[in-house]
Design a protein around this motif. Sequence first.
Motif, PDB file in Angstrom:
ATOM      1  N   ILE A 141       0.843  -1.206   0.000  1.00  0.00           N
ATOM      2  CA  ILE A 141       0.000   0.000   0.000  1.00  0.00           C
ATOM      3  C   ILE A 141       0.874   1.250   0.000  1.00  0.00           C
ATOM      4  O   ILE A 141       0.639   2.179  -0.780  1.00  0.00           O
ATOM      5  N   ASN A 142       1.902   1.238   0.817  1.00  0.00           N
ATOM      6  CA  ASN A 142       2.777   2.403   0.876  1.00  0.00           C
ATOM      7  C   ASN A 142       3.496   2.639  -0.445  1.00  0.00           C
ATOM      8  O   ASN A 142       3.629   3.769  -0.908  1.00  0.00           O
ATOM      9  N   GLN A 143       3.932   1.535  -1.035  1.00  0.00           N
ATOM     10  CA  GLN A 143       4.618   1.643  -2.322  1.00  0.00           C
ATOM     11  C   GLN A 143       3.721   2.307  -3.363  1.00  0.00           C
ATOM     12  O   GLN A 143       4.130   3.250  -4.045  1.00  0.00           O
ATOM     13  N   ILE A 144       2.497   1.791  -3.455  1.00  0.00           N
ATOM     14  CA  ILE A 144       1.584   2.332  -4.469  1.00  0.00           C
ATOM     15  C   ILE A 144       1.185   3.760  -4.110  1.00  0.00           C
ATOM     16  O   ILE A 144       1.143   4.645  -4.967  1.00  0.00           O
ATOM     17  N   ALA A 145       0.921   3.972  -2.830  1.00  0.00           N
ATOM     18  CA  ALA A 145       0.504   5.313  -2.399  1.00  0.00           C
ATOM     19  C   ALA A 145       1.581   6.336  -2.729  1.00  0.00           C
ATOM     20  O   ALA A 145       1.280   7.453  -3.166  1.00  0.00           O
ATOM     21  N   SER A 146       2.844   5.952  -2.558  1.00  0.00           N
ATOM     22  CA  SER A 146       3.906   6.915  -2.826  1.00  0.00           C
ATOM     23  C   SER A 146       3.951   7.276  -4.313  1.00  0.00           C
ATOM     24  O   SER A 146       4.309   8.380  -4.683  1.00  0.00           O
ATOM     25  N   ILE A 147       3.554   6.311  -5.136  1.00  0.00           N
ATOM     26  CA  ILE A 147       3.521   6.597  -6.577  1.00  0.00           C
ATOM     27  C   ILE A 147       2.309   7.465  -6.919  1.00  0.00           C
ATOM     28  O   ILE A 147       2.415   8.445  -7.664  1.00  0.00           O
ATOM     29  N   LEU A 148       1.166   7.106  -6.337  1.00  0.00           N
ATOM     30  CA  LEU A 148      -0.067   7.820  -6.683  1.00  0.00           C
ATOM     31  C   LEU A 148      -0.124   9.226  -6.083  1.00  0.00           C
ATOM     32  O   LEU A 148      -0.876  10.077  -6.554  1.00  0.00           O
ATOM     33  N   ALA A 149       0.672   9.439  -5.041  1.00  0.00           N
ATOM     34  CA  ALA A 149       0.625  10.736  -4.377  1.00  0.00           C
ATOM     35  C   ALA A 149       0.923  11.875  -5.352  1.00  0.00           C
ATOM     36  O   ALA A 149       0.376  12.977  -5.216  1.00  0.00           O
ATOM     37  N   THR A 150       1.733  11.574  -6.361  1.00  0.00           N
ATOM     38  CA  THR A 150       2.049  12.620  -7.343  1.00  0.00           C
ATOM     39  C   THR A 150       0.788  13.140  -8.015  1.00  0.00           C
ATOM     40  O   THR A 150       0.729  14.292  -8.426  1.00  0.00           O
TER      41      THR A 150
ATOM     42  N   THR B  42      -6.702  -3.868  -2.259  1.00  0.00           N
ATOM     43  CA  THR B  42      -5.776  -2.740  -2.131  1.00  0.00           C
ATOM     44  C   THR B  42      -6.123  -1.632  -3.124  1.00  0.00           C
ATOM     45  O   THR B  42      -6.158  -0.451  -2.756  1.00  0.00           O
ATOM     46  N   ALA B  43      -6.410  -2.029  -4.357  1.00  0.00           N
ATOM     47  CA  ALA B  43      -6.740  -1.030  -5.378  1.00  0.00           C
ATOM     48  C   ALA B  43      -7.990  -0.250  -4.983  1.00  0.00           C
ATOM     49  O   ALA B  43      -8.044   0.972  -5.106  1.00  0.00           O
ATOM     50  N   LYS B  44      -8.981  -0.955  -4.494  1.00  0.00           N
ATOM     51  CA  LYS B  44     -10.226  -0.280  -4.108  1.00  0.00           C
ATOM     52  C   LYS B  44     -10.025   0.578  -2.868  1.00  0.00           C
ATOM     53  O   LYS B  44     -10.586   1.666  -2.739  1.00  0.00           O
ATOM     54  N   TYR B  45      -9.211   0.053  -1.965  1.00  0.00           N
ATOM     55  CA  TYR B  45      -8.910   0.775  -0.737  1.00  0.00           C
ATOM     56  C   TYR B  45      -8.226   2.107  -1.064  1.00  0.00           C
ATOM     57  O   TYR B  45      -8.593   3.161  -0.533  1.00  0.00           O
ATOM     58  N   LEU B  46      -7.277   2.048  -1.992  1.00  0.00           N
ATOM     59  CA  LEU B  46      -6.576   3.280  -2.359  1.00  0.00           C
ATOM     60  C   LEU B  46      -7.526   4.267  -3.041  1.00  0.00           C
ATOM     61  O   LEU B  46      -7.404   5.484  -2.857  1.00  0.00           O
ATOM     62  N   GLY B  47      -8.479   3.734  -3.802  1.00  0.00           N
ATOM     63  CA  GLY B  47      -9.492   4.588  -4.411  1.00  0.00           C
ATOM     64  C   GLY B  47     -10.269   5.341  -3.342  1.00  0.00           C
ATOM     65  O   GLY B  47     -10.492   6.552  -3.440  1.00  0.00           O
ATOM     66  N   LYS B  48     -10.651   4.592  -2.303  1.00  0.00           N
ATOM     67  CA  LYS B  48     -11.392   5.192  -1.185  1.00  0.00           C
ATOM     68  C   LYS B  48     -10.559   6.290  -0.514  1.00  0.00           C
ATOM     69  O   LYS B  48     -11.064   7.372  -0.204  1.00  0.00           O
ATOM     70  N   GLU B  49      -9.280   5.987  -0.324  1.00  0.00           N
ATOM     71  CA  GLU B  49      -8.395   6.935   0.366  1.00  0.00           C
ATOM     72  C   GLU B  49      -8.230   8.216  -0.460  1.00  0.00           C
ATOM     73  O   GLU B  49      -8.210   9.310   0.091  1.00  0.00           O
ATOM     74  N   ILE B  50      -8.122   8.039  -1.770  1.00  0.00           N
ATOM     75  CA  ILE B  50      -7.962   9.215  -2.626  1.00  0.00           C
ATOM     76  C   ILE B  50      -9.209  10.087  -2.546  1.00  0.00           C
ATOM     77  O   ILE B  50      -9.129  11.308  -2.434  1.00  0.00           O
ATOM     78  N   THR B  51     -10.372   9.414  -2.573  1.00  0.00           N
ATOM     79  CA  THR B  51     -11.628  10.165  -2.450  1.00  0.00           C
ATOM     80  C   THR B  51     -11.654  10.950  -1.148  1.00  0.00           C
ATOM     81  O   THR B  51     -12.114  12.099  -1.109  1.00  0.00           O
TER      82      THR B  51
ATOM     83  N   TYR C 122     -10.665   8.442 -10.196  1.00  0.00           N
ATOM     84  CA  TYR C 122     -10.187   7.072 -10.023  1.00  0.00           C
ATOM     85  C   TYR C 122     -11.222   6.148 -10.643  1.00  0.00           C
ATOM     86  O   TYR C 122     -12.356   6.086 -10.200  1.00  0.00           O
ATOM     87  N   VAL C 123     -10.846   5.462 -11.704  1.00  0.00           N
ATOM     88  CA  VAL C 123     -11.800   4.588 -12.400  1.00  0.00           C
ATOM     89  C   VAL C 123     -11.373   3.137 -12.215  1.00  0.00           C
ATOM     90  O   VAL C 123     -10.251   2.778 -12.577  1.00  0.00           O
ATOM     91  N   TYR C 124     -12.262   2.327 -11.671  1.00  0.00           N
ATOM     92  CA  TYR C 124     -11.939   0.913 -11.496  1.00  0.00           C
ATOM     93  C   TYR C 124     -12.732   0.088 -12.508  1.00  0.00           C
ATOM     94  O   TYR C 124     -13.949   0.221 -12.613  1.00  0.00           O
ATOM     95  N   ILE C 125     -12.043  -0.740 -13.260  1.00  0.00           N
ATOM     96  CA  ILE C 125     -12.729  -1.601 -14.237  1.00  0.00           C
ATOM     97  C   ILE C 125     -12.256  -3.037 -14.065  1.00  0.00           C
ATOM     98  O   ILE C 125     -11.054  -3.298 -14.017  1.00  0.00           O
ATOM     99  N   ASN C 126     -13.206  -3.938 -13.939  1.00  0.00           N
ATOM    100  CA  ASN C 126     -12.832  -5.344 -13.883  1.00  0.00           C
ATOM    101  C   ASN C 126     -12.912  -5.930 -15.291  1.00  0.00           C
ATOM    102  O   ASN C 126     -13.980  -6.066 -15.858  1.00  0.00           O
ATOM    103  N   CYS C 127     -11.746  -6.267 -15.835  1.00  0.00           N
ATOM    104  CA  CYS C 127     -11.692  -6.713 -17.221  1.00  0.00           C
ATOM    105  C   CYS C 127     -12.257  -8.112 -17.420  1.00  0.00           C
ATOM    106  O   CYS C 127     -12.388  -8.571 -18.548  1.00  0.00           O
TER     107      CYS C 127
END
Length: 414
Positions: free
Chosen positions: A39-48, A71-80, A94-99
Motif C-alpha cells: 500500500i505504501n509503495q503504491i501510495a507513494s507513486i499515486l501521491a504525485t 488494495t486497489a479499491k482501498y486506495l481509491g477510497k483513500e484518494i476520495t 479514479y476509475v476501477y474496471i474489472n476486465c
Amino acid sequence: MTTSVFDKYMDAPSIFKRDRDVLRPSYIPDKLLHRDEQINQIASILATALKGERPSNILIFGKTGTGKTATAKYLGKEITKVLKAGSAFQEVVYVYINCEVVDTQYGVLQNIGNRFIDNFNERIPPTGWSTERVYNILWKKMDTSPKVVIVVLDEVDKFVYKSGDDMLYHLTKINDDFENAKISLIGISNDMKFTELLDPRVRSRLSDEKIVFPPYDAGQLKDILKQRAELAFDNGILADEVISLCAAVEAHEQGDARRALDLLRVAAEIAERNRDQEVTEQHVYKAKNKIELDCVIEAVRTLPVQSKLILLGILMNEEAGQIKLTTGDVYSTYRILCRKTGLSMVSQRRVTDLISELDMMGIVSARVKSFGRGGRTKEIMASVPLMETKRVILKDSMLEPLNEFKINKQMTLL
DNA sequence: TGTCCACTGGAAGGGAGGGCTT
DNA sequence: AAGCCCTCCCTTCCAGTGGACA
C-alpha cells in the motif's frame, strides 16, 4: 397465526452478529492487514497525482486472494477521502474496471468515457459506435479540464488474452494528445507471463513500476480472519480452533484470503442452518466440501448447451467404463447425443476449442498426447464427480430426451 | 530412419444479432 | 430503410507434429 415453510428458518437465532457481508471478499475493511508495504509503495507513486503530476503506470502481480483488488479499491477510497477534505491540488478521477466483466476494447473505453459524461443522453451506448468514435469522445470529454485520471484495469491479463493490446497502446499513448488531462494506468494481473504478449512499447510504458503481492501465510490469514470475525460474530460463537483451521487449510493450498473468508462464512452458515450454538471444526470440514461441490455445480450449470453436451458425453463414457478418451471419441459421442436431442451439431474444430475451455475451467483434464501411428490427439478425462455433475447437466430442459439414455462401448466406436 | 496417423491450433472469414446514424 | 460498426459463435482450410512402427 398463519404458518409458512419459512417459519422454522425465520425464527432461528442468527449466528452472525450483524451483516454477514463483512466476510465476503467484496467487503473492504478500514484497515488492510499485512499489505502495508504494498500500500505504501503504491501510495507513494499515486501521491504525485494529488500534486497534479502524472503518476507512473503500475503493474500489480499476485495470485488470487492476495489482496490486489482490495488494495486497489482501498486506495481509491483513500484518494476520495483526500479529495473531499480539499487538500489535493488537483482533480483526480479514479476509475476501477474489472476486465473479466468488461472484456472488450469497446467496453473498456465506453466505461471510462461514461465516467466523464454527466448528461444521460450523451452517454456512449453499450454498442453501435465505432471504437474510434468512442475513443475520440473519451479523449474530448477527459481533456476538458486539468485533471489526473487513474484507471485501474483489474484482471488485465484476461483482457489482453482476449482482445490484444491495442487499447492499452492507445491508452498509454493518449497522454501525448492531451492538453489538460493526464492519465495513468494500474494493471492488475495474477499472471506474470501476460506481458510477453504485449507490444514492447506497451510493455515498457505500462510497467514503469512493478509491485508483487505474495500469498498470505497461515499466520497472516489468521489475523485477517480474526479481524473480520470480530465484526461478524459475538465472542464464544467460534470454537477456538476454527480460525486456525480455516487459515491452515487455505495457507496450505494457495494463501488465498478470499477463499479462507468464504470457508469461514460457509462454516458459520452451516452451523446456523443446523441451529448449532457454536461453529466448530466439523462445520469447517463440511464447508470445505460444500464449497468445492458448489463451485463445480455452478460452473457446469451455467455452461452453454454445446459444452454441456460434450461434458455429458465424457461422463457417459466414464459411466460405461471408458475413462480416457480421445478428441475423436468425444466427438463421436457428442454426435450421438446431438442426434438424440435434435440439437444442431458443431464442427470437430469447434469441439476442440470447447474441450480446451472445459480444461481451462478444470472441469475436464485434457493433454495432448501422441499415440505414434495411432495419431496425435488429446487425452481427455472428466475431473468432476460423475453422478452429481450428470444430474446438474440433465436438469437443462433442452437435454430432456437424454434422461434415461445410456451409451455403450460399441456406440463410441461409430 | 522415415512414414504416417489423428489430430492440434492458427488464420481468415461468414453471418447473426446487438445497436447506432443518416 | 439503408448503411455502418462491434461482438459472438461458428466454419473452412491447412501447415505442423510426437512418437510407435516398419
